[in-house]
Design a protein around this motif. Sequence first.
Motif, PDB file in Angstrom:
ATOM      1  N   LEU A   1       0.911  -1.313   0.108  1.00 51.13           N
ATOM      2  CA  LEU A   1      -0.366  -0.101  -0.355  1.00 51.13           C
ATOM      3  C   LEU A   1       0.974   0.954   0.152  1.00 51.13           C
ATOM      4  CD1 LEU A   1      -2.666  -1.179   2.449  1.00 51.13           C
ATOM      5  CD2 LEU A   1      -3.465  -1.239   0.285  1.00 51.13           C
ATOM      6  N   LEU A   2       1.880   0.927   0.975  1.00 48.66           N
ATOM      7  CA  LEU A   2       2.562   2.269   1.015  1.00 48.66           C
ATOM      8  C   LEU A   2       3.605   2.346  -0.962  1.00 48.66           C
ATOM      9  CD1 LEU A   2       4.037   1.899   3.948  1.00 48.66           C
ATOM     10  CD2 LEU A   2       2.429   3.300   3.491  1.00 48.66           C
ATOM     11  N   GLN A   3       4.192   1.380  -0.972  1.00 47.66           N
ATOM     12  CA  GLN A   3       5.021   1.618  -2.550  1.00 47.66           C
ATOM     13  C   GLN A   3       3.341   2.255  -3.380  1.00 47.66           C
ATOM     14  OE1 GLN A   3       7.723  -1.211  -3.873  1.00 47.66           O
ATOM     15  NE2 GLN A   3       5.901  -2.167  -4.507  1.00 47.66           N
ATOM     16  N   GLU A   4       2.060   2.133  -3.303  1.00 52.28           N
ATOM     17  CA  GLU A   4       1.641   2.869  -4.583  1.00 52.28           C
ATOM     18  C   GLU A   4       1.704   4.048  -4.333  1.00 52.28           C
ATOM     19  OE1 GLU A   4      -1.833   0.440  -3.607  1.00 52.28           O
ATOM     20  OE2 GLU A   4      -1.204  -0.822  -4.432  1.00 52.28           O
TER      21      GLU A   4
ATOM     22  N   LEU B   1       4.026   6.187  -2.396  1.00 56.60           N
ATOM     23  CA  LEU B   1       5.028   7.025  -1.751  1.00 56.60           C
ATOM     24  C   LEU B   1       6.470   7.210  -2.892  1.00 56.60           C
ATOM     25  CD1 LEU B   1       5.992   5.627   1.855  1.00 56.60           C
ATOM     26  CD2 LEU B   1       4.225   7.778   0.306  1.00 56.60           C
ATOM     27  N   THR B   2       5.982   5.754  -4.416  1.00 60.99           N
ATOM     28  CA  THR B   2       7.743   5.281  -5.172  1.00 60.99           C
ATOM     29  C   THR B   2       7.258   6.807  -5.100  1.00 60.99           C
ATOM     30  OG1 THR B   2       7.138   3.549  -4.956  1.00 60.99           O
ATOM     31  CG2 THR B   2       8.380   4.096  -6.310  1.00 60.99           C
ATOM     32  N   GLY B   3       8.788   7.537  -5.332  1.00 57.32           N
ATOM     33  CA  GLY B   3       8.881   8.660  -6.727  1.00 57.32           C
ATOM     34  C   GLY B   3       9.192   9.832  -5.688  1.00 57.32           C
ATOM     35  N   LYS B   4       8.503   9.957  -4.128  1.00 56.57           N
ATOM     36  CA  LYS B   4       7.599  11.258  -3.311  1.00 56.57           C
ATOM     37  C   LYS B   4       9.078  11.548  -2.528  1.00 56.57           C
ATOM     38  CE  LYS B   4       2.883  10.106  -3.767  1.00 56.57           C
ATOM     39  NZ  LYS B   4       1.567  11.171  -2.772  1.00 56.57           N
ATOM     40  N   ARG B   5       8.903  12.862  -2.963  1.00 57.82           N
ATOM     41  CA  ARG B   5      10.313  13.284  -1.936  1.00 57.82           C
ATOM     42  C   ARG B   5       9.471  13.828  -0.467  1.00 57.82           C
ATOM     43  NH1 ARG B   5      14.523  16.109  -3.735  1.00 57.82           N
ATOM     44  NH2 ARG B   5      13.520  16.242  -5.627  1.00 57.82           N
ATOM     45  N   ILE B   6      10.950  13.181   0.636  1.00 56.80           N
ATOM     46  CA  ILE B   6      10.752  13.754   1.907  1.00 56.80           C
ATOM     47  C   ILE B   6      10.167  14.842   2.523  1.00 56.80           C
ATOM     48  CG2 ILE B   6      10.862  12.935   4.560  1.00 56.80           C
ATOM     49  CD1 ILE B   6      12.263   9.995   3.369  1.00 56.80           C
ATOM     50  N   THR B   7       9.486  16.055   2.705  1.00 53.82           N
ATOM     51  CA  THR B   7      10.095  16.873   2.620  1.00 53.82           C
ATOM     52  C   THR B   7       9.947  17.630   4.309  1.00 53.82           C
ATOM     53  OG1 THR B   7       7.349  17.403   3.172  1.00 53.82           O
ATOM     54  CG2 THR B   7       8.819  17.510   0.670  1.00 53.82           C
ATOM     55  N   LYS B   8      10.137  16.755   5.203  1.00 53.93           N
ATOM     56  CA  LYS B   8      10.356  16.841   6.493  1.00 53.93           C
ATOM     57  C   LYS B   8      10.704  15.602   7.084  1.00 53.93           C
ATOM     58  CE  LYS B   8       8.413  20.237  10.379  1.00 53.93           C
ATOM     59  NZ  LYS B   8       7.698  21.115  10.976  1.00 53.93           N
ATOM     60  N   VAL B   9      10.815  15.815   7.972  1.00 51.93           N
ATOM     61  CA  VAL B   9      11.261  14.334   9.205  1.00 51.93           C
ATOM     62  C   VAL B   9      11.334  15.691  10.444  1.00 51.93           C
ATOM     63  CG1 VAL B   9      12.547  12.337  10.044  1.00 51.93           C
ATOM     64  CG2 VAL B   9      12.576  13.600   7.904  1.00 51.93           C
ATOM     65  N   GLU B  10      10.287  14.723  11.193  1.00 53.88           N
ATOM     66  CA  GLU B  10       9.934  14.780  12.827  1.00 53.88           C
ATOM     67  C   GLU B  10      10.146  13.274  13.999  1.00 53.88           C
ATOM     68  OE1 GLU B  10       7.327  18.094  13.436  1.00 53.88           O
ATOM     69  OE2 GLU B  10       6.051  16.951  11.671  1.00 53.88           O
ATOM     70  N   VAL B  11      10.791  14.030  14.738  1.00 62.36           N
ATOM     71  CA  VAL B  11      11.649  13.332  15.882  1.00 62.36           C
ATOM     72  C   VAL B  11      11.669  13.431  16.860  1.00 62.36           C
ATOM     73  CG1 VAL B  11      13.303  11.623  16.904  1.00 62.36           C
ATOM     74  CG2 VAL B  11      12.716  11.633  14.458  1.00 62.36           C
ATOM     75  N   GLU B  12       9.877  12.223  17.422  1.00 63.37           N
ATOM     76  CA  GLU B  12       9.829  12.783  19.055  1.00 63.37           C
ATOM     77  C   GLU B  12      10.411  11.960  20.260  1.00 63.37           C
ATOM     78  OE1 GLU B  12       7.410  15.342  20.577  1.00 63.37           O
ATOM     79  OE2 GLU B  12       7.179  15.771  18.199  1.00 63.37           O
ATOM     80  N   ARG B  13      10.971  10.521  19.727  1.00 64.41           N
ATOM     81  CA  ARG B  13      11.668   9.576  20.349  1.00 64.41           C
ATOM     82  C   ARG B  13      12.523   9.420  20.196  1.00 64.41           C
ATOM     83  NH1 ARG B  13      11.515   4.394  22.142  1.00 64.41           N
ATOM     84  NH2 ARG B  13      11.575   4.176  24.229  1.00 64.41           N
ATOM     85  N   GLU B  14      14.049  10.071  20.102  1.00 59.23           N
ATOM     86  CA  GLU B  14      14.973   9.666  19.997  1.00 59.23           C
ATOM     87  C   GLU B  14      15.615   8.119  19.905  1.00 59.23           C
ATOM     88  OE1 GLU B  14      18.680  12.571  18.953  1.00 59.23           O
ATOM     89  OE2 GLU B  14      18.613  11.825  20.934  1.00 59.23           O
ATOM     90  N   LYS B  15      15.616   7.608  20.942  1.00 63.84           N
ATOM     91  CA  LYS B  15      15.648   6.254  21.147  1.00 63.84           C
ATOM     92  C   LYS B  15      15.304   5.106  20.469  1.00 63.84           C
ATOM     93  CE  LYS B  15      16.078   6.429  25.809  1.00 63.84           C
ATOM     94  NZ  LYS B  15      15.538   5.692  27.807  1.00 63.84           N
ATOM     95  N   SER B  16      14.300   5.886  18.843  1.00 63.62           N
ATOM     96  CA  SER B  16      13.685   4.989  17.835  1.00 63.62           C
ATOM     97  C   SER B  16      14.493   4.698  17.212  1.00 63.62           C
ATOM     98  CB  SER B  16      11.936   5.392  17.939  1.00 63.62           C
ATOM     99  OG  SER B  16      11.180   5.656  18.710  1.00 63.62           O
ATOM    100  N   LEU B  17      15.806   5.851  17.171  1.00 65.67           N
ATOM    101  CA  LEU B  17      16.439   5.649  16.034  1.00 65.67           C
ATOM    102  C   LEU B  17      18.133   5.287  16.215  1.00 65.67           C
ATOM    103  CD1 LEU B  17      15.941   9.490  15.337  1.00 65.67           C
ATOM    104  CD2 LEU B  17      14.733   7.512  14.546  1.00 65.67           C
ATOM    105  N   ASN B  18      19.066   5.381  15.755  1.00 68.53           N
ATOM    106  CA  ASN B  18      20.001   4.409  15.408  1.00 68.53           C
ATOM    107  C   ASN B  18      20.981   5.350  15.247  1.00 68.53           C
ATOM    108  OD1 ASN B  18      19.497   4.711  12.756  1.00 68.53           O
ATOM    109  ND2 ASN B  18      21.339   2.935  12.294  1.00 68.53           N
TER     110      ASN B  18
END
Length: 269
Positions: A13-16, A18-35
């Motif tokens: 469902l997401l491939q249909e 998001l493919t070809g779309k630009r990520i215009t903004k990234v927001e992080v509320e919990r840094e522990k979810s990241l590497n």
Amino acid sequence: MPELPEMETYKKLLQERLTGKRITKVEVEREKSLNVPADELILNVQNRIVTGLSRRAKHVLFHLDDGHTLIVHLMLGGWMFYGTEEEKPDRTSQVTLSFGDRHLYFIGLRLGYLHWLGPDELRERMAAYGPEPFDPALDEAAFDRLLRRKRSVLKPLLVDQKELAGIGNCYADEFCFHAGINPKRRTGDLSTEDTARLLHSMRYVLTDAMRLGGYMESPLYPGDTLTGGYNDSCRVYDRGGEPCLQCGQPIVQEELNSRKLFYCSNCQR
């Protein structure tokens, strides 16, 4: 926890969308979810284009135009929602990727994660997982060898991601029921006919679950009629004490290695 059919549904469902779309903004509320630190993720992911999506084990992979990949593992309680800010469920998102006026919210990532990996890191991470259930190389002989390589109880081996990728509690119970095999049997006691039947049942159940959208309860986006369509199709999982749909005897619910286990003691000898 989302398993192969649920993550395949998300990927499809997401491939249909998001493919070809630009990520215009990234927001992080919990840094522990990241590497990586939140500032590093934002700097490197914002303005990147999603070139495609794939799945490996219980991960969805977002491939970016600079060769890096975002991988998400939802673990227990995690889910995703895609829509406008007004459509967003009243839940806190740990990470949000924006695509103009629509956003992909990663919700419930208390145990799950969203990691940003380079090509070498991705290969190393994915190499830790066993074969996929639909791998053409996983024929009856290879599956028989996989099960016999360790003298183990069947279900713990089926859900061991280093042995077989993408299978968890629900579908292991479901395809053991479909095959008529008790999930507490030891793998060394299975015949080649048993393992062949189990391979067929695994692929049959997973195919059916993917067709129906898996068992996730929350829709991915407003109007999503696919996600969660398998909810009412489980024959044994989460049906402890209810009558077996084949023989009428109560479904047994136990714990095995701290995992829930459901089976019919009459139909699964």
